[in-house]
Design a protein around this motif. Sequence first.
Motif, short mmCIF file in Angstrom:
data_model
loop_
_atom_site.label_atom_id
_atom_site.label_comp_id
_atom_site.label_asym_id
_atom_site.label_seq_id
_atom_site.Cartn_x
_atom_site.Cartn_y
_atom_site.Cartn_z
N ARG A 113 20.91 -45.34 1.95
CA ARG A 113 20.99 -44.14 2.78
C ARG A 113 22.37 -43.96 3.42
NH1 ARG A 113 16.89 -40.60 2.53
NH2 ARG A 113 17.30 -40.05 4.71
N ALA A 114 23.10 -45.06 3.56
CA ALA A 114 24.43 -44.95 4.16
C ALA A 114 25.28 -46.12 3.67
CB ALA A 114 24.35 -44.94 5.67
N LEU A 115 26.58 -45.86 3.57
CA LEU A 115 27.51 -46.89 3.12
C LEU A 115 28.85 -46.69 3.83
CD1 LEU A 115 28.19 -49.22 1.12
CD2 LEU A 115 28.94 -47.47 -0.49
N SER A 116 29.36 -47.77 4.42
CA SER A 116 30.67 -47.71 5.08
C SER A 116 31.40 -49.01 4.84
CB SER A 116 30.51 -47.44 6.58
OG SER A 116 29.81 -48.49 7.20
N VAL A 117 32.73 -48.98 5.00
CA VAL A 117 33.57 -50.14 4.78
C VAL A 117 34.51 -50.32 5.97
CG1 VAL A 117 35.34 -51.18 3.31
CG2 VAL A 117 33.52 -49.83 2.28
N ASN A 118 34.65 -51.55 6.43
CA ASN A 118 35.60 -51.86 7.49
C ASN A 118 36.72 -52.68 6.87
OD1 ASN A 118 36.82 -53.60 9.72
ND2 ASN A 118 35.56 -52.18 10.91
N PHE A 119 37.94 -52.15 6.92
CA PHE A 119 39.10 -52.79 6.29
C PHE A 119 40.17 -52.98 7.34
CE2 PHE A 119 43.11 -52.61 3.84
CZ PHE A 119 42.86 -53.64 2.94
N PHE A 120 40.46 -54.28 7.67
CA PHE A 120 41.44 -54.62 8.71
C PHE A 120 41.11 -53.91 10.03
CE2 PHE A 120 44.09 -55.85 5.05
CZ PHE A 120 44.52 -57.08 5.49
N GLY A 121 39.81 -53.83 10.37
CA GLY A 121 39.39 -53.22 11.62
C GLY A 121 39.28 -51.72 11.59
N ILE A 122 39.57 -51.11 10.45
CA ILE A 122 39.48 -49.65 10.31
C ILE A 122 38.21 -49.30 9.55
CG2 ILE A 122 40.58 -47.57 9.39
CD1 ILE A 122 43.25 -49.03 9.62
N SER A 123 37.33 -48.49 10.14
CA SER A 123 36.07 -48.12 9.52
C SER A 123 36.21 -46.85 8.70
CB SER A 123 34.98 -47.91 10.58
OG SER A 123 34.71 -49.13 11.25
N ARG A 153 37.59 -65.82 2.86
CA ARG A 153 37.04 -64.57 3.37
C ARG A 153 38.13 -63.53 3.51
NH1 ARG A 153 33.00 -63.96 8.49
NH2 ARG A 153 31.65 -64.98 6.95
N LEU A 154 37.88 -62.35 2.96
CA LEU A 154 38.82 -61.25 3.03
C LEU A 154 38.51 -60.36 4.23
CD1 LEU A 154 38.83 -60.24 -0.76
CD2 LEU A 154 40.48 -61.69 0.44
N PRO A 155 39.50 -59.61 4.73
CA PRO A 155 39.27 -58.75 5.91
C PRO A 155 38.57 -57.44 5.52
CG PRO A 155 41.53 -58.53 5.18
CD PRO A 155 40.92 -59.60 4.30
N VAL A 156 37.55 -57.55 4.69
CA VAL A 156 36.81 -56.38 4.23
C VAL A 156 35.32 -56.62 4.43
CG1 VAL A 156 36.31 -54.83 2.30
CG2 VAL A 156 38.58 -55.90 2.49
N VAL A 157 34.66 -55.71 5.14
CA VAL A 157 33.22 -55.83 5.40
C VAL A 157 32.54 -54.55 4.95
CG1 VAL A 157 31.44 -56.30 7.11
CG2 VAL A 157 33.73 -57.27 7.40
N ILE A 158 31.47 -54.70 4.19
CA ILE A 158 30.71 -53.55 3.69
C ILE A 158 29.38 -53.47 4.45
CG2 ILE A 158 29.59 -52.50 1.68
CD1 ILE A 158 31.60 -53.93 -0.07
N PHE A 159 29.08 -52.28 4.97
CA PHE A 159 27.83 -52.05 5.70
C PHE A 159 26.96 -51.08 4.90
CE2 PHE A 159 31.14 -52.94 8.83
CZ PHE A 159 30.56 -53.96 9.57
N ARG A 160 25.71 -51.45 4.67
CA ARG A 160 24.78 -50.59 3.95
C ARG A 160 23.52 -50.38 4.78
NH1 ARG A 160 26.19 -54.37 0.04
NH2 ARG A 160 27.49 -53.61 -1.69
N THR A 161 22.97 -49.18 4.70
CA THR A 161 21.66 -48.88 5.26
C THR A 161 20.75 -48.55 4.08
OG1 THR A 161 22.59 -48.04 7.32
CG2 THR A 161 20.32 -47.43 6.81
N VAL A 162 19.72 -49.37 3.90
CA VAL A 162 18.83 -49.23 2.74
C VAL A 162 17.42 -48.91 3.20
CG1 VAL A 162 17.86 -50.41 0.73
CG2 VAL A 162 20.23 -50.85 1.42
N ALA A 163 16.79 -47.93 2.54
CA ALA A 163 15.39 -47.59 2.80
C ALA A 163 14.54 -48.20 1.69
CB ALA A 163 15.20 -46.08 2.84
N LEU A 164 13.57 -49.03 2.08
CA LEU A 164 12.68 -49.69 1.13
C LEU A 164 11.29 -49.07 1.28
CD1 LEU A 164 12.22 -51.90 -0.98
CD2 LEU A 164 11.75 -53.49 0.89
N GLY A 165 10.87 -48.31 0.27
CA GLY A 165 9.59 -47.62 0.32
C GLY A 165 8.42 -48.58 0.30
N ARG A 166 7.34 -48.21 1.00
CA ARG A 166 6.14 -49.05 1.02
C ARG A 166 4.89 -48.19 1.05
NH1 ARG A 166 7.59 -49.57 6.62
NH2 ARG A 166 5.88 -48.84 7.96
N GLU A 167 3.81 -48.73 0.50
CA GLU A 167 2.50 -48.08 0.53
C GLU A 167 1.47 -49.10 1.01
OE1 GLU A 167 1.58 -46.50 -3.26
OE2 GLU A 167 3.15 -44.97 -3.22
N THR A 168 0.55 -48.64 1.84
CA THR A 168 -0.50 -49.50 2.38
C THR A 168 -1.86 -49.04 1.86
OG1 THR A 168 0.79 -49.86 4.39
CG2 THR A 168 -1.54 -50.44 4.47
#
Length: 235
Positions: A113-123, A153-168
């Motif tokens: 649902r969302a994807l962002s990258v932080n590189f050397f402190g810059i988002s 470790r490199l100065p690169v961080v990847i942030f993801r927001t993932v939606a995992l569908g479920r049924e009950t």
Amino acid sequence: TSERIAWLNINRRGNVAYVRVAARAETPEDATERRYANIVADEDALIEEITVRLGTETVKVGDSVKRGDLLISGVGGGLLPAEGSVRGRVSRTLEVTVPRTESVISWGEEETRALSVNFFGISLNIFKIYGNPASECDIIEETEHLTLFGLVRLPVVIFRTVALGRETALRTYTDDECVKIAVARLTSALRRELSDGDLIRIRTGGAFTEEGYHMYAEITEVREIGRRSEFGVKE
């Protein structure tokens, strides 16, 4: 030698590896209180083995101890952050109950649902899907630190927001299914319990009840029973 990890333990049971990692604590250089520690019992046990790396042992093999009893002292001949391993024989009962009817969750596909990258402190926001997902789901926040060949470790961080569908859905079990599910769940609980312990004795049993099928395991094991109990001294 790791700057981030203080302690790591790998314990294999069959083809499953149980890994415990303790991060290295960072202590401010201008701290006005020095921290010391004792090792105390975290449950009732019969001492089977004691190894002191720093401090003074206050119990011996064969002693019975209660929760909170002192095992390795950081006081005596000076103040110390006590370190060591104390393994004791403990007994406990694990129980599971499988109802004849229960809610069962099935998982669907993942949707980023969302994807962002932080590189050397810059988002930098790559993309984001607004609005609610079409179906019921769990939202998972993932963080990935990139490394070079898995070592640096490199100065690169990847942030993801993932939606995992479920049924009950409600599911009704037969007697045979209740027993099989109870065995599987109790086996899983035993694996977790014995991930850092050695099994000495086990007694199992089960019976049908008004709710469904109840199963138990009475076990005796040898495991680590010491926990760190800090105390401070003002300077």
